[in-house]
Design a protein around this motif. Structure first.
Motif, PDB file in Angstrom:
ATOM      1  N   ARG A 346       1.000  -1.337   0.055  1.00 49.11           N
ATOM      2  CA  ARG A 346      -0.115   0.057  -0.018  1.00 49.11           C
ATOM      3  C   ARG A 346       0.814   1.204   0.044  1.00 49.11           C
ATOM      4  O   ARG A 346       0.537   2.124  -0.746  1.00 49.11           O
ATOM      5  CB  ARG A 346      -1.108   0.059   1.222  1.00 49.11           C
ATOM      6  CG  ARG A 346      -1.864  -1.116   1.222  1.00 49.11           C
ATOM      7  CD  ARG A 346      -3.148  -1.026   2.312  1.00 49.11           C
ATOM      8  NE  ARG A 346      -2.382  -1.078   3.551  1.00 49.11           N
ATOM      9  CZ  ARG A 346      -2.288  -1.959   4.306  1.00 49.11           C
ATOM     10  NH1 ARG A 346      -2.543  -3.350   3.843  1.00 49.11           N
ATOM     11  NH2 ARG A 346      -1.644  -2.108   5.563  1.00 49.11           N
ATOM     12  N   ALA A 347       1.952   1.310   0.667  1.00 49.62           N
ATOM     13  CA  ALA A 347       2.893   2.465   0.717  1.00 49.62           C
ATOM     14  C   ALA A 347       3.525   2.505  -0.561  1.00 49.62           C
ATOM     15  O   ALA A 347       3.590   3.834  -0.927  1.00 49.62           O
ATOM     16  CB  ALA A 347       3.957   1.881   1.830  1.00 49.62           C
ATOM     17  N   ALA A 348       3.827   1.605  -1.213  1.00 46.82           N
ATOM     18  CA  ALA A 348       4.476   1.577  -2.704  1.00 46.82           C
ATOM     19  C   ALA A 348       3.381   2.193  -3.594  1.00 46.82           C
ATOM     20  O   ALA A 348       3.938   2.766  -4.670  1.00 46.82           O
ATOM     21  CB  ALA A 348       4.949   0.427  -3.283  1.00 46.82           C
ATOM     22  N   ALA A 349       2.214   2.027  -3.454  1.00 47.36           N
ATOM     23  CA  ALA A 349       1.082   2.551  -4.450  1.00 47.36           C
ATOM     24  C   ALA A 349       0.572   3.853  -4.315  1.00 47.36           C
ATOM     25  O   ALA A 349       0.130   4.460  -4.935  1.00 47.36           O
ATOM     26  CB  ALA A 349      -0.047   1.691  -4.287  1.00 47.36           C
ATOM     27  N   ARG A 350       1.214   4.407  -2.920  1.00 45.01           N
ATOM     28  CA  ARG A 350       0.720   5.806  -2.860  1.00 45.01           C
ATOM     29  C   ARG A 350       1.396   6.887  -3.709  1.00 45.01           C
ATOM     30  O   ARG A 350       2.700   6.551  -3.985  1.00 45.01           O
ATOM     31  CB  ARG A 350       0.925   6.135  -1.477  1.00 45.01           C
ATOM     32  CG  ARG A 350       0.282   5.231  -0.279  1.00 45.01           C
ATOM     33  CD  ARG A 350       0.270   5.848   1.182  1.00 45.01           C
ATOM     34  NE  ARG A 350      -0.329   5.039   2.149  1.00 45.01           N
ATOM     35  CZ  ARG A 350       0.128   4.263   2.923  1.00 45.01           C
ATOM     36  NH1 ARG A 350       1.401   4.165   3.259  1.00 45.01           N
ATOM     37  NH2 ARG A 350      -0.477   3.476   3.678  1.00 45.01           N
TER      38      ARG A 350
END
Length: 350
Positions: A346-350
């Motif tokens: 999720r962090a990488a997709a932000r």
């Protein structure tokens, strides 16, 4: 558990330095209590009840005919299939018969013919799970096929696991509706694998299962109702089976390569027991006593409750953590773990 736990302490940590005699002492206490003896009456009654339930579902299906009421039959049949899966599990562990041949013969009947799942493939997979529960790289139940089970898996995820892993806690139960289909597809794929020792026999039995299953549905029901029956039946079956197996290890500590654990601690620290009384015992087929089942895989189901008292007291003597919780709490822990390990995605997709 806000953060996923990974067992990676150095060999010098006290909890990892116990001798193998710890399990030997527990095994002695269990044997002296007579908990490893076979229970033929129990399994005769249990397997007989499941057989009657399956026959009853087929009878009602034939009487109802081309009716939307068959969706209720589909739900009931899914629960029966779940019980068949639990019976196949006990047969694979030789809890029912002490000898290999009768265990295998009845296992092929229950798994391949009645469920449409390869007995040989599943037994091989489940044996590897028991040998190394929650071990990344060794336990096939925590391989990152679609879901990711650790943050390290999440950081290395590509393709579908990377996409699904971002929201896998929310998607977990919807994905379980496909578990029945996944078991059958994996079974056919495994026929070319050395793990299936009788590929021709098992392939024939699997084909027979689906000929009877789909032939019966489409000969009695209209195409639309038949497809609806399949969707409900397989969906509920997958959710039921997944709900039985998911609380056992999901959200418990993961073991990294190189971590040294003796047999007792490897099984106890990675497993979770589920409280709930007689109803939970029946719905989960005794697998709610997961710690005791992993320590003594061939122990008959009715002996697990008493074994739990002995094992829990013994773990307290050794200072080994022993985790037990309620059914809903076990699912909350598993879902919380899934959400936590998906955070890097999720962090990488932000």
């Amino acid at each position: 558990m806000a953060n996923p736990t990974v067992l990676s302490q150095p060999p010098s940590a006290p909890v990892f330095r116990r001798s193998g005699s710890d399990f030997a002492e527990l095994s002695r206490r269990i044997s002296e209590a007579g908990l490893m003896r076979r229970r033929p009456l129990y399994y005769s009654l249990r397997l007989g009840a499941v057989a009657l339930a399956l026959a009853g579902a087929v009878a009602v299906f034939l009487v109802l005919g081309d009716s939307w009421g068959q969706l209720c039959v589909a739900v009931f049949a899914a629960l029966v299939f779940g019980q068949l899966g639990l019976a196949a599990h006990d047969l694979a562990h030789r809890q029912v018969f002490s000898r290999r041949r009768p265990s295998e013969a009845v296992g092929l009947l229950v798994a391949d013919v009645l469920l449409g799942m390869s007995y040989g493939w599943w037994m091989n997979k489940h044996t590897r799970h028991h040998a190394n529960p929650n071990h990344e790289g060794k336990d096939p139940d925590v391989s990152p096929d679609i879901l990711v089970w650790s943050r390290r898996q999440a950081r290395g995820a590509r393709g579908l696991p990377r996409l699904v892993g971002r929201h896998q806690a929310v998607l977990f139960f919807p994905l379980l509706t496909l578990e029945g289909l996944n078991l059958s597809v994996s079974s056919f794929r495994a026929l070319r694998s050395p793990s299936v020792k009788r590929p021709v026999l098992e392939g024939t039995l699997l084909v027979l299962h689906f000929l009877v299953y789909f032939g019966g549905l489409f000969s009695v029901l209209s195409p639309g109702k038949a497809l609806a029956f399949v969707a409900v039946h397989q969906g509920v079956f997958g959710i039921y089976l997944g709900s039985v197996f998911a609380p056992n290890h999901k959200g418990m500590p993961m073991i990294e390569e190189g971590t040294r654990l003796d047999f007792l601690r490897r099984q106890v620290l990675t497993s979770r027991n589920v409280r709930g009384g007689v109803l939970v015992d029946a719905l989960m087929g005794g697998l709610n006593y997961q710690i005791e089942h992993h320590l003594f895989p061939s122990m008959p189901t009715p002996a697990l409750r008493r074994a739990q008292d002995i094992t829990q007291r013994y773990c307290a003597e050794l200072g080994v953590p022993y985790h037990q919780t309620g059914l809903l709490a076990s699912h909350r822990e598993a879902l919380r773990h899934l959400r936590s390990v998906g955070e890097p995605l999720r962090a990488a997709a932000r």
